[in-house]
Design a protein around this motif. Sequence first.
Motif, PDB file in Angstrom:
ATOM      1  N   TYR A 110       0.823  -1.210   0.000  1.00 57.61           N
ATOM      2  CA  TYR A 110       0.000   0.000   0.000  1.00 57.61           C
ATOM      3  C   TYR A 110       0.859   1.262   0.000  1.00 57.61           C
ATOM      4  O   TYR A 110       0.570   2.209  -0.736  1.00 57.61           O
ATOM      5  CB  TYR A 110      -0.962   0.012   1.186  1.00 57.61           C
ATOM      6  N   SER A 117       1.586   6.226  -7.025  1.00 55.63           N
ATOM      7  CA  SER A 117       0.449   6.999  -7.532  1.00 55.63           C
ATOM      8  C   SER A 117       0.755   8.487  -7.541  1.00 55.63           C
ATOM      9  O   SER A 117       0.370   9.201  -8.473  1.00 55.63           O
ATOM     10  CB  SER A 117      -0.796   6.742  -6.678  1.00 55.63           C
ATOM     11  N   ASP A 140      -3.749   0.901  -9.014  1.00 55.77           N
ATOM     12  CA  ASP A 140      -4.868   0.453  -8.180  1.00 55.77           C
ATOM     13  C   ASP A 140      -5.292  -0.970  -8.517  1.00 55.77           C
ATOM     14  O   ASP A 140      -5.643  -1.744  -7.627  1.00 55.77           O
ATOM     15  CB  ASP A 140      -6.053   1.407  -8.319  1.00 55.77           C
ATOM     16  N   GLN A 192     -10.350  -1.439  -1.773  1.00 56.86           N
ATOM     17  CA  GLN A 192      -9.603  -1.237  -3.014  1.00 56.86           C
ATOM     18  C   GLN A 192     -10.494  -1.482  -4.226  1.00 56.86           C
ATOM     19  O   GLN A 192     -10.356  -0.816  -5.250  1.00 56.86           O
ATOM     20  CB  GLN A 192      -8.366  -2.133  -3.049  1.00 56.86           C
ATOM     21  N   ALA A 222     -12.284   1.651  -5.014  1.00 56.98           N
ATOM     22  CA  ALA A 222     -11.447   2.617  -5.724  1.00 56.98           C
ATOM     23  C   ALA A 222     -11.332   2.260  -7.204  1.00 56.98           C
ATOM     24  O   ALA A 222     -11.444   3.130  -8.075  1.00 56.98           O
ATOM     25  CB  ALA A 222     -10.066   2.675  -5.081  1.00 56.98           C
ATOM     26  N   VAL A 223     -11.132   0.982  -7.494  1.00 52.79           N
ATOM     27  CA  VAL A 223     -11.028   0.547  -8.891  1.00 52.79           C
ATOM     28  C   VAL A 223     -12.362   0.758  -9.608  1.00 52.79           C
ATOM     29  O   VAL A 223     -12.388   1.205 -10.765  1.00 52.79           O
ATOM     30  CB  VAL A 223     -10.567  -0.923  -8.974  1.00 52.79           C
ATOM     31  N   VAL A 279     -12.148   7.685  -3.542  1.00 52.20           N
ATOM     32  CA  VAL A 279     -10.759   7.225  -3.542  1.00 52.20           C
ATOM     33  C   VAL A 279     -10.067   7.592  -2.230  1.00 52.20           C
ATOM     34  O   VAL A 279      -9.354   6.771  -1.644  1.00 52.20           O
ATOM     35  CB  VAL A 279     -10.005   7.780  -4.767  1.00 52.20           C
TER      36      VAL A 279
END
Length: 131
Positions: free
Chosen positions: A23, A30, A50, A76, A79-80, A101
Amino acid sequence: MVLVGMFALLKGGPPERIGAGAYLFAWFASVMVQTSGGYFGVQWGVFAIDVVLLVIFGAMVWKAPRSWPVWACAMQLLAVTSHVMLMMKLPTPISAFYTVVNMTGYGIMLSIAIGTFWAWQERRAIGQDAE
């Protein structure tokens, strides 16, 4: 974020170290691949990172004997899914994307912190902690 990562790296077991390391690496990567002018479009580099992090958390759900990777993987996946919504040009405000996000990031770090605490306490209870 860094404090929870350090806690997991210092006091967690192998699953917590892998999760926190992945992470933190994804977070740093990112930041490096974000484009300064593309706030309203798809950030393909961030999307790829991601997805890779989702695969890592998914593998941890399958193999790790802990419950926190399920929560981290679910966050996660949100977020995707938000990236996919942008790709499909669904009529949602961009602020909703950034809110999802950011909030999933907090959820992932919370699940890693709780999982690390439980793993640390388990090891202390059976006398395997090296302190």
